[in-house]
Design an enzyme around this catalytic site. Structure first.
Site: not given
Length: 316
Positions: A106, A234, A294
């Site tokens: 990730d 983010y 994931h």
């Protein structure tokens, strides 16, 4: 698990938590994603030390048991790289003889690739789950073709995810994240819906994640909250750290979970299947886990560990 030592290292006035096990010059640095912590690598750390490696897994600043910075909204990707370098120095891993393997998933794949580009003489290899190295200049715009409710768009909006998550305790937030992000579809909310509302409260956990695991994640975030983690992952613009070389020269293994929702990001499947990723990593292996999600490293740890250790063994 009891063999894993837990340390706190002072970096720029913050106490950063690090899980550490094993000895020797061949070190594996495990780098987690959002909003995970060191615990996501628990199966891999034990496998690594049993194979003769030293395993180190930090919690990034403001993640899990590591202190958040005084101004979370100013936390940056550059901070993360500097923290990782300081942690390695503090743990008495001298530059002159120590070599790293970097294992990441990730968001953690970004610092793994950056460190391999900055220190190719120290990095023996990189293993990532699902994320190949793509320079910013060649990276697809994931947001443009997707609706406003795309989870990354929502998480990038200051305060929105904090308010969404803040309706629940941290353990419930992790429950929802593990249920939602272990699916094969990209999480996208409707216009008047929040990301946490995509999960029905009665939905069971994935069978490979226990209530005990969930409590470990939730307890680690009760004090810190999620603001710093959201900011770094983010909202902080990726920093090129002065890198001019756009090709990773160290050996790279990308383990692709075939059921990872990330494969459905615009352009990702084409970049991988076309071989374009090999333009940016000169020694690249791609392997597939047919049932992998994931969270493949937690979902199927034995399979993941075998792939990881076979690759690492070839490059010591």
């Amino acid at each position: 698990m009891d063999q894993i030592q837990h340390k706190y290292i002072s970096v720029q006035g913050l106490k950063l938590h690090v899980a550490d096990i094993g000895t020797g010059p061949n070190v594996i640095v495990f780098l987690h994603g959002f909003p995970e912590i060191w615990y996501t690598w628990r199966h891999q750390m034990i496998a690594a030390v049993n194979a003769g490696f030293r395993a180190i897994a930090p919690d990034y600043r403001g993640h899990g048991l590591s202190d958040p910075p005084p101004e979370p909204d100013k936390a940056s990707c550059r901070d993360l790289i500097n923290d990782l370098l300081a942690i390695l120095e503090d743990l008495a891993i001298p530059k002159i003889f120590c070599f790293w393997f970097l294992v990441a998933k990730d968001f953690g794949c970004w610092p793994a690739y950056v460190l391999s580009l900055l220190y190719p003489d120290r990095a023996l290899g990189v293993v990532t789950l699902g994320v190949p190295y793509i320079p910013a200049s060649s990276r697809p715009d994931f947001k443009k073709p997707l609706p406003e409710g795309f989870y990354i768009s929502r998480f990038q909006e200051p305060g929105r995810a904090e308010a969404d998550f803040g309706r629940f305790d941290a353990t419930t937030v992790f429950r929802n994240i593990y249920i939602l992000f272990s699916r094969s579809e990209i999480p996208i909310a409707a216009e008047n819906q929040e990301i946490m509302d995509l999960v029905d409260p009665s939905t069971p956990l994935p069978p490979w994640l226990s209530e005990e695991d969930l409590e470990a994640y939730g307890a680690s975030y009760e004090k810190t909250g999620f603001q710093t983690a959201l900011q770094i992952t983010y909202r902080s613009k990726p920093d090129d750290m002065g890198i001019t070389e756009l090709v990773v020269k160290v050996p790279v293994l990308v383990i692709v979970g075939k059921k990872d929702y990330f494969n459905k990001f615009p352009g990702i499947e084409d970049i991988i299947t076309s071989g374009m990723v090999k333009e940016f990593a000169s020694d690249l292996e791609l392997v597939y886990m047919p049932e992998g999600t994931h969270f493949a490293q937690e979902q199927s740890p034995d399979q993941f560990n075998q792939l990881m250790l076979t690759f690492l063994g070839k490059h010591i």
